[in-house]
Design a protein around this motif. Structure first.
Motif, PDB file in Angstrom:
ATOM      1  N   ARG A   1       0.841  -1.198   0.000  1.00  0.00           N
ATOM      2  CA  ARG A   1       0.000   0.000   0.000  1.00  0.00           C
ATOM      3  C   ARG A   1       0.878   1.250   0.000  1.00  0.00           C
ATOM      4  NH1 ARG A   1      -2.354  -0.072   6.150  1.00  0.00           N
ATOM      5  NH2 ARG A   1      -0.379   0.290   7.149  1.00  0.00           N
ATOM      6  N   ALA A   2       0.329   2.316  -0.521  1.00  0.00           N
ATOM      7  CA  ALA A   2       1.058   3.579  -0.592  1.00  0.00           C
ATOM      8  C   ALA A   2       1.236   4.138   0.817  1.00  0.00           C
ATOM      9  CB  ALA A   2       0.300   4.563  -1.456  1.00  0.00           C
ATOM     10  N   ARG A   3       2.340   4.790   1.029  1.00  0.00           N
ATOM     11  CA  ARG A   3       2.589   5.410   2.329  1.00  0.00           C
ATOM     12  C   ARG A   3       1.878   6.748   2.377  1.00  0.00           C
ATOM     13  NH1 ARG A   3       8.899   4.894   3.445  1.00  0.00           N
ATOM     14  NH2 ARG A   3       8.230   5.439   5.509  1.00  0.00           N
ATOM     15  N   VAL A   4       1.196   7.029   3.501  1.00  0.00           N
ATOM     16  CA  VAL A   4       0.422   8.257   3.665  1.00  0.00           C
ATOM     17  C   VAL A   4       0.886   8.933   4.950  1.00  0.00           C
ATOM     18  CG1 VAL A   4      -1.886   9.219   3.943  1.00  0.00           C
ATOM     19  CG2 VAL A   4      -1.550   7.223   2.499  1.00  0.00           C
ATOM     20  N   TRP A   5       1.067  10.253   4.892  1.00  0.00           N
ATOM     21  CA  TRP A   5       1.502  11.016   6.043  1.00  0.00           C
ATOM     22  C   TRP A   5       0.439  12.022   6.450  1.00  0.00           C
ATOM     23  CZ3 TRP A   5       4.691   9.305   2.242  1.00  0.00           C
ATOM     24  CH2 TRP A   5       5.785   8.553   2.651  1.00  0.00           C
ATOM     25  N   CYS A   6       0.410  12.359   7.739  1.00  0.00           N
ATOM     26  CA  CYS A   6      -0.530  13.335   8.287  1.00  0.00           C
ATOM     27  C   CYS A   6      -0.230  14.723   7.709  1.00  0.00           C
ATOM     28  CB  CYS A   6      -0.422  13.361   9.807  1.00  0.00           C
ATOM     29  SG  CYS A   6      -1.498  14.566  10.610  1.00  0.00           S
ATOM     30  N   LYS A   7      -1.288  15.450   7.328  1.00  0.00           N
ATOM     31  CA  LYS A   7      -1.115  16.799   6.776  1.00  0.00           C
ATOM     32  C   LYS A   7      -0.660  17.786   7.843  1.00  0.00           C
ATOM     33  CE  LYS A   7      -5.289  17.096   5.091  1.00  0.00           C
ATOM     34  NZ  LYS A   7      -6.501  17.593   4.424  1.00  0.00           N
ATOM     35  N   GLU A   8      -0.966  17.513   9.112  1.00  0.00           N
ATOM     36  CA  GLU A   8      -0.630  18.440  10.191  1.00  0.00           C
ATOM     37  C   GLU A   8       0.759  18.201  10.777  1.00  0.00           C
ATOM     38  OE1 GLU A   8      -2.497  21.061  11.322  1.00  0.00           O
ATOM     39  OE2 GLU A   8      -3.843  20.634   9.652  1.00  0.00           O
ATOM     40  N   CYS A   9       1.009  16.965  11.217  1.00  0.00           N
ATOM     41  CA  CYS A   9       2.257  16.699  11.942  1.00  0.00           C
ATOM     42  C   CYS A   9       3.309  15.955  11.120  1.00  0.00           C
ATOM     43  CB  CYS A   9       1.965  15.938  13.230  1.00  0.00           C
ATOM     44  SG  CYS A   9       1.338  14.269  12.987  1.00  0.00           S
ATOM     45  N   GLY A  10       2.902  15.353   9.993  1.00  0.00           N
ATOM     46  CA  GLY A  10       3.861  14.694   9.127  1.00  0.00           C
ATOM     47  C   GLY A  10       4.187  13.254   9.474  1.00  0.00           C
ATOM     48  N   ARG A  11       3.513  12.676  10.471  1.00  0.00           N
ATOM     49  CA  ARG A  11       3.784  11.281  10.819  1.00  0.00           C
ATOM     50  C   ARG A  11       3.132  10.341   9.820  1.00  0.00           C
ATOM     51  NH1 ARG A  11       2.122  10.823  16.989  1.00  0.00           N
ATOM     52  NH2 ARG A  11       0.347  11.877  16.089  1.00  0.00           N
TER      53      ARG A  11
END
Length: 63
Positions: free
Chosen positions: A16-26
């Motif tokens: 699956r594609a890696r997804v990061w939080c728009k706010e904190c970047g985790r």
């Protein structure tokens, strides 16, 4: 003449594609967080596993 070539990077098509939080970047792993692009701590919508319960209140006297 130099015959060296860079090795191609193999990408697993089943991963699956890696997804990061728009706010904190985790990086996100929870399906709901991934779809919203916000981690549970950064998401303004409450999602505690139960429905929100609002209580009706009497109006404040004098207003």
């Amino acid at each position: 003449m130099d015959h060296r070539q860079q090795k191609s990077l193999l990408i697993d098509p089943g991963a699956r594609a890696r997804v990061w939080c728009k706010e904190c970047g985790r990086e996100l792993s929870d399906p709901i967080s991934r779809s919203r692009r916000l981690g549970a701590e950064c998401d303004p919508e409450p999602r505690n596993g139960y429905d929100r319960h609002d209580v009706d209140q009497d109006p404040i006297p004098g207003l």
